[in-house]
Design a protein around this motif. Structure first.
Motif, short mmCIF file in Angstrom:
data_model
loop_
_atom_site.label_atom_id
_atom_site.label_comp_id
_atom_site.label_asym_id
_atom_site.label_seq_id
_atom_site.Cartn_x
_atom_site.Cartn_y
_atom_site.Cartn_z
N ILE A 80 2.97 15.70 -1.78
CA ILE A 80 3.96 15.35 -2.80
C ILE A 80 4.39 16.63 -3.50
CG2 ILE A 80 4.33 14.09 -4.97
CD1 ILE A 80 2.20 12.08 -4.01
N SER A 81 5.67 16.90 -3.50
CA SER A 81 6.17 18.13 -4.09
C SER A 81 7.58 17.91 -4.63
CB SER A 81 6.15 19.24 -3.03
OG SER A 81 6.80 20.38 -3.50
N PRO A 82 7.67 17.49 -5.89
CA PRO A 82 8.98 17.13 -6.44
C PRO A 82 10.00 18.27 -6.32
CG PRO A 82 7.21 16.54 -7.95
CD PRO A 82 6.59 17.36 -6.87
N LEU A 83 9.52 19.51 -6.43
CA LEU A 83 10.44 20.65 -6.35
C LEU A 83 11.12 20.75 -4.98
CD1 LEU A 83 8.63 23.54 -8.24
CD2 LEU A 83 10.74 22.36 -8.87
N ASP A 84 10.39 20.35 -3.93
CA ASP A 84 10.97 20.38 -2.59
C ASP A 84 11.58 19.02 -2.22
OD1 ASP A 84 10.06 23.02 -2.19
OD2 ASP A 84 8.06 22.28 -1.69
N GLY A 85 11.62 18.12 -3.20
CA GLY A 85 12.20 16.81 -2.94
C GLY A 85 11.33 15.92 -2.08
N VAL A 86 10.02 16.17 -2.07
CA VAL A 86 9.12 15.32 -1.28
C VAL A 86 8.36 14.38 -2.22
CG1 VAL A 86 7.22 15.27 0.38
CG2 VAL A 86 8.84 17.18 0.40
N GLY A 87 8.65 13.11 -2.10
CA GLY A 87 7.96 12.10 -2.89
C GLY A 87 6.96 11.34 -2.03
N PRO A 88 6.16 10.45 -2.64
CA PRO A 88 5.17 9.69 -1.86
C PRO A 88 5.81 8.90 -0.72
CG PRO A 88 4.90 9.30 -4.22
CD PRO A 88 6.14 10.12 -4.06
N GLU A 89 7.07 8.48 -0.93
CA GLU A 89 7.74 7.67 0.10
C GLU A 89 8.08 8.49 1.35
OE1 GLU A 89 8.82 8.50 -2.80
OE2 GLU A 89 10.78 9.45 -2.60
N ASN A 90 8.06 9.83 1.23
CA ASN A 90 8.35 10.67 2.40
C ASN A 90 7.09 10.95 3.22
OD1 ASN A 90 10.26 12.18 -0.02
ND2 ASN A 90 11.23 11.27 1.77
N LEU A 91 5.95 10.56 2.70
CA LEU A 91 4.69 10.80 3.41
C LEU A 91 4.17 9.48 3.98
CD1 LEU A 91 3.11 13.07 0.66
CD2 LEU A 91 4.40 13.78 2.67
N LYS A 92 3.16 9.59 4.84
CA LYS A 92 2.65 8.39 5.49
C LYS A 92 1.58 7.71 4.61
CE LYS A 92 5.15 9.22 9.13
NZ LYS A 92 6.38 8.44 9.34
N ILE A 93 1.92 7.53 3.32
CA ILE A 93 0.94 6.94 2.41
C ILE A 93 0.93 5.41 2.52
CG2 ILE A 93 0.34 6.62 -0.03
CD1 ILE A 93 1.30 9.49 -0.51
N ALA A 94 2.13 4.82 2.59
CA ALA A 94 2.21 3.36 2.75
C ALA A 94 1.48 2.95 4.03
CB ALA A 94 3.66 2.92 2.80
N GLU A 95 1.66 3.75 5.08
CA GLU A 95 1.02 3.47 6.36
C GLU A 95 -0.50 3.57 6.25
OE1 GLU A 95 3.64 5.33 5.86
OE2 GLU A 95 5.19 4.85 7.33
N LEU A 96 -0.96 4.50 5.41
CA LEU A 96 -2.41 4.66 5.21
C LEU A 96 -2.97 3.41 4.52
CD1 LEU A 96 -5.05 6.39 5.12
CD2 LEU A 96 -4.29 7.21 2.90
N LEU A 97 -2.27 2.96 3.48
CA LEU A 97 -2.73 1.79 2.74
C LEU A 97 -2.78 0.56 3.65
CD1 LEU A 97 -0.82 2.31 -0.64
CD2 LEU A 97 -3.11 3.07 -0.01
N GLN A 98 -1.76 0.44 4.46
CA GLN A 98 -1.69 -0.69 5.39
C GLN A 98 -2.85 -0.62 6.39
OE1 GLN A 98 1.85 -0.61 7.75
NE2 GLN A 98 1.91 -2.83 8.05
N ARG A 99 -3.11 0.61 6.88
CA ARG A 99 -4.17 0.82 7.86
C ARG A 99 -5.53 0.49 7.25
NH1 ARG A 99 -5.32 6.86 10.38
NH2 ARG A 99 -7.06 6.29 11.75
N VAL A 100 -5.74 0.95 6.01
CA VAL A 100 -7.01 0.73 5.34
C VAL A 100 -7.19 -0.76 4.99
CG1 VAL A 100 -8.36 1.27 3.28
CG2 VAL A 100 -7.05 3.07 4.41
N GLY A 101 -6.07 -1.40 4.65
CA GLY A 101 -6.12 -2.81 4.27
C GLY A 101 -6.65 -3.70 5.38
N LYS A 102 -6.48 -3.26 6.62
CA LYS A 102 -6.90 -4.07 7.78
C LYS A 102 -8.39 -3.95 8.06
CE LYS A 102 -2.52 -3.68 10.24
NZ LYS A 102 -1.90 -2.76 11.22
N LEU A 103 -9.02 -2.94 7.49
CA LEU A 103 -10.45 -2.73 7.74
C LEU A 103 -11.25 -3.52 6.72
CD1 LEU A 103 -10.26 1.15 8.15
CD2 LEU A 103 -10.50 -0.51 10.01
N ASN A 104 -12.49 -3.91 7.08
CA ASN A 104 -13.28 -4.63 6.08
C ASN A 104 -14.19 -3.71 5.26
OD1 ASN A 104 -15.21 -4.20 8.03
ND2 ASN A 104 -14.95 -6.26 8.91
N SER A 105 -14.42 -2.51 5.74
CA SER A 105 -15.10 -1.51 4.93
C SER A 105 -14.66 -0.16 5.44
CB SER A 105 -16.62 -1.64 5.03
OG SER A 105 -17.08 -1.02 6.21
N ALA A 106 -14.57 0.83 4.57
CA ALA A 106 -14.06 2.12 5.02
C ALA A 106 -14.41 3.21 4.03
CB ALA A 106 -12.55 2.06 5.20
#
Lengths: 202, 202
Positions: B112-138
């Protein structure tokens, strides 16, 4: 390292072959090329592939050139009786940045280095003597590097030029001393001794 | 600089665009390529041109790969409930050199780097949450760089993972402290304070 895709690993390997570029730098350069949208990979690739294309050597000074004779040798405004003898093409670039020099060059194509199997016959020394022999007066500036091999090469050429048929030739060598901005305290003994030896009246 | 033939100047210009390579280094690299008979210019050119060819991203961890899923994600011997979150592909290479780690990765693709115009939505964070959500422990190891942006990114992800639906997830961060071989005397205040804070019983 097999974690990286082959195309990436390939370029990392190629970069690693270059001098001063270790595996980490090679990775960094490759990823820079990969990620930077401003880099035109095709232009880079073409530049590498065409490096030796259309490259010819000037038949007078033996510098790399696009025309024969090269721009410098074809320039009538230059003093063709003032010849600066250098090791390679980059030395010509360096010397020609100083506007005080208005002579021409002679590129040896290396230095005498018995360890690397390079003798006087592998350099353009015979061609230099022939070139100088045709002039009726000349100054030859020996501008090989101030390294062991550079000094030996300069000495060898100077000895050749001291033969009677070159009586009309003045031989000079670039001055040795302290470089601009140097710190006396950190100068090596040899440089300091040369600076003392070459001192001038102020 | 127009003293050099165009093909040489072209490659010098291309090398100069790379990070950490100034005009002098670019000249040196170009002349090395030109003079070294062991270098295959065509192989180098092909490696540059094909850099982005056949490159795909693993749909699980978003690492660059040649297959989908990538070798690591397809490896059944690894612990798929231990996910190391890193900034980019080179971090995966670095982490996977230590044999103690047997988990899998998640490549954010930056920080995340606001100066370079990179917000959380530009990174694979949503995908990480989705991936983790499918596991029962991690366990999620936040292994972004210990820089300002890396810390902010780790903090952002940690905050997301503290939501109630991720109760099964343990969040960890790589230890901070003195690197191997460091000199206490030259360590910066921040590193030293982190080393003190994280001290362990001997």
């Amino acid at each position: 390292m097999s974690l990286l895709p082959k195309s990436i690993q390939n370029l990392i390997n190629e970069f690693s072959k270059l001098p001063g570029i270790g595996p980490k730098s090679a990775q960094r350069l490759t990823f820079y090329l990969l990620k930077n949208p401003n880099i035109d990979l095709q232009a880079f690739a073409t530049a590498v592939a065409n490096l030796q294309k259309d490259l010819i050597y000037c038949s007078i000074c033996f510098n790399m050139a696009q025309t024969n004779p090269c721009k410098i040798c074809a320039d009538n405004k230059r003093d063709h009786k003032l010849i600066c003898v250098v090791e390679d093409a980059l030395d010509v670039v360096a010397m020609d940045q100083i506007s005080d020099f208005n002579g021409v060059y002679h590129v040896l194509g290396g230095v005498i280095s018995p360890l690397d199997g390079v003798g006087p016959e592998n350099l353009k020394i015979a061609e230099l003597l022939q070139r100088v022999g045709k002039l009726n007066s000349a100054e030859i500036i020996l501008a090989t590097n101030p390294s062991l091999e550079g000094e030996a090469t300069a000495m060898y050429i100077a000895r050749q030029l001291k033969q009677p048929q070159f009586k009309h030739v003045k031989i000079t060598r670039l001055a040795r001393g302290l470089p601009q901005g140097a710190d006396l305290e950190y100068a090596d003994e040899f440089t300091l001794s040369k600076a003392l030896e070459g001192r001038r009246e102020y």
